[in-house]
Write an enzyme that holds these catalytic residues in place. Structure first.
Site, PDB file in Angstrom:
ATOM      1  N   LYS A  13       0.854  -1.191   0.000  1.00  0.00           N
ATOM      2  CA  LYS A  13       0.000   0.000   0.000  1.00  0.00           C
ATOM      3  C   LYS A  13       0.887   1.237   0.000  1.00  0.00           C
ATOM      4  CE  LYS A  13      -3.586   2.309   2.756  1.00  0.00           C
ATOM      5  NZ  LYS A  13      -4.368   2.224   4.011  1.00  0.00           N
TER       6      LYS A  13
ATOM      7  N   LYS B 279      -2.200  -1.412  -3.714  1.00  0.00           N
ATOM      8  CA  LYS B 279      -3.062  -0.224  -3.664  1.00  0.00           C
ATOM      9  C   LYS B 279      -2.188   1.009  -3.781  1.00  0.00           C
ATOM     10  CE  LYS B 279      -6.277   2.277  -0.666  1.00  0.00           C
ATOM     11  NZ  LYS B 279      -6.913   2.345   0.663  1.00  0.00           N
TER      12      LYS B 279
END
Length: 326
Positions: free
Chosen positions: A196, A249
């Site tokens: 992420k 992400k």
């Protein structure tokens, strides 16, 4: 063989030929729709057209067409008012919290729908940070782990099929796996936000979740975009700690990372097609600079082609609009 004997346009001449030799779009079963659940701040999200913060009594109505379109799952985010926030974010683990209530409601109304939950403290802390803070304002990684584990455990107890830790704390997957297993939730899936990035593409989400940090940023724990080896190492370590699904992400800005991770793991890979990616396509279309439906379809094809098994996307509740017949 070369031109003129070889003519690659032969297989692109008609729509039928293009369909025959092209790959199909990701099926709706591969998509997961993010749902913001809030009794305190329901209503449309201005920066994310056609997305809302839903009250509990609105969820069933909103989900019926999504489920009918074949979408495979949802991921739930709780949004609470300031009165429900604290210095340590313990409200995330409240067995009677808005996420826990939403899990039970969805499982009862849509038993075949896969339910994931986001596990983080940022929406429940007064600071807006993903963990508890030390006296000097730094995140206390190790003190945060049991709080994340408690939140994940409460989600599993409410009936979630899977929990998705997003706080990017070192050791969070191990702490959650241990808590789940020791409480007889061995079959609860961990879909880790394992890679992420500290991205500039989260702005609309932070409006939706009311989770922007009160001060500072999240660069101490989320990944820098210019260090791909560290990004891949994070996923490798989460896999070793017991993650069942790895996640990258954002998605569109990191297709290369998805492809590299696909080469290195046999675990399922999810990608989060984040709010900024969704809203930028809509804004481009609203300016008349592109066709929204075509751009959305192309973007989902790209994420799928990079090697994902699951796409978390705000386009999920618009699947028929994007991929249906003209």
């Amino acid at each position: 063989m070369t031109f003129p004997n070889l003519r690659l346009r032969r297989t692109r001449e008609t729509p039928a030929l293009r369909a025959m030799f092209g790959e199909p779009p990701p099926s709706p079963q591969k998509l997961v729709w993010p749902i913001f659940v809030s009794e305190d701040m329901p209503g449309p999200i201005d920066s994310m057209p056609k997305q809302k913060r839903l009250k509990l009594d609105e969820i069933e109505r909103e989900l019926i067409p999504v489920v009918d379109s074949g979408v495979g799952g949802v991921i739930l985010f709780g949004v609470v008012g300031d009165n429900a926030k604290s210095c340590d974010g313990r409200g995330a683990a409240d067995s009677d919290g808005v996420v826990q209530k939403a899990i039970r409601l969805i499982r009862s109304k849509f038993p075949d729908l896969v339910v994931f939950t986001d596990v983080c403290l940022c929406a429940y802390t007064e600071s807006g940070h993903c963990g508890v803070l030390t006296e000097n304002g730094a995140i206390d990684n190790d003190a945060t782990l049991p709080l994340l584990a408690e939140a994940a455990l409460s989600h599993a107890a409410a009936g979630a099929h899977g929990v998705a830790p997003s706080a990017m704390m070192d050791g969070q997957v191990q702490a959650i796996r241990s808590a789940l297993d020791s409480n007889s939730y061995e079959n609860t899936i961990i879909m880790s936000y394992s890679t992420k990035f500290a991205s500039a593409m989260y702005g609309p989400f932070r409006e939706a979740a009311a989770s922007a940090p009160a001060s500072g940023d999240r660069r101490s724990h989320q990944l820098p975009y210019n260090n791909p080896n560290a990004a891949l190492l994070e996923s490798e370590l989460d896999a070793a700690e017991g993650a069942d699904i790895l996640m990258v992400k954002p998605a569109l800005f990191y297709l290369d990372i998805i492809a590299r991770l696909r080469e290195e793991t046999l675990l399922p890979i999810a990608a989060y097609n984040v709010s900024g990616e969704y809203s930028s396509i809509i804004a481009t279309a609203e300016r008349g600079w592109g066709d929204m439906r075509a751009m959305a379809a192309e973007s989902l094809h790209a994420i799928h082609r990079a090697g994902t098994d699951i796409i978390i996307t705000y386009w999920a509740n618009r699947y028929n609009e994007i991929f249906g017949e003209n």
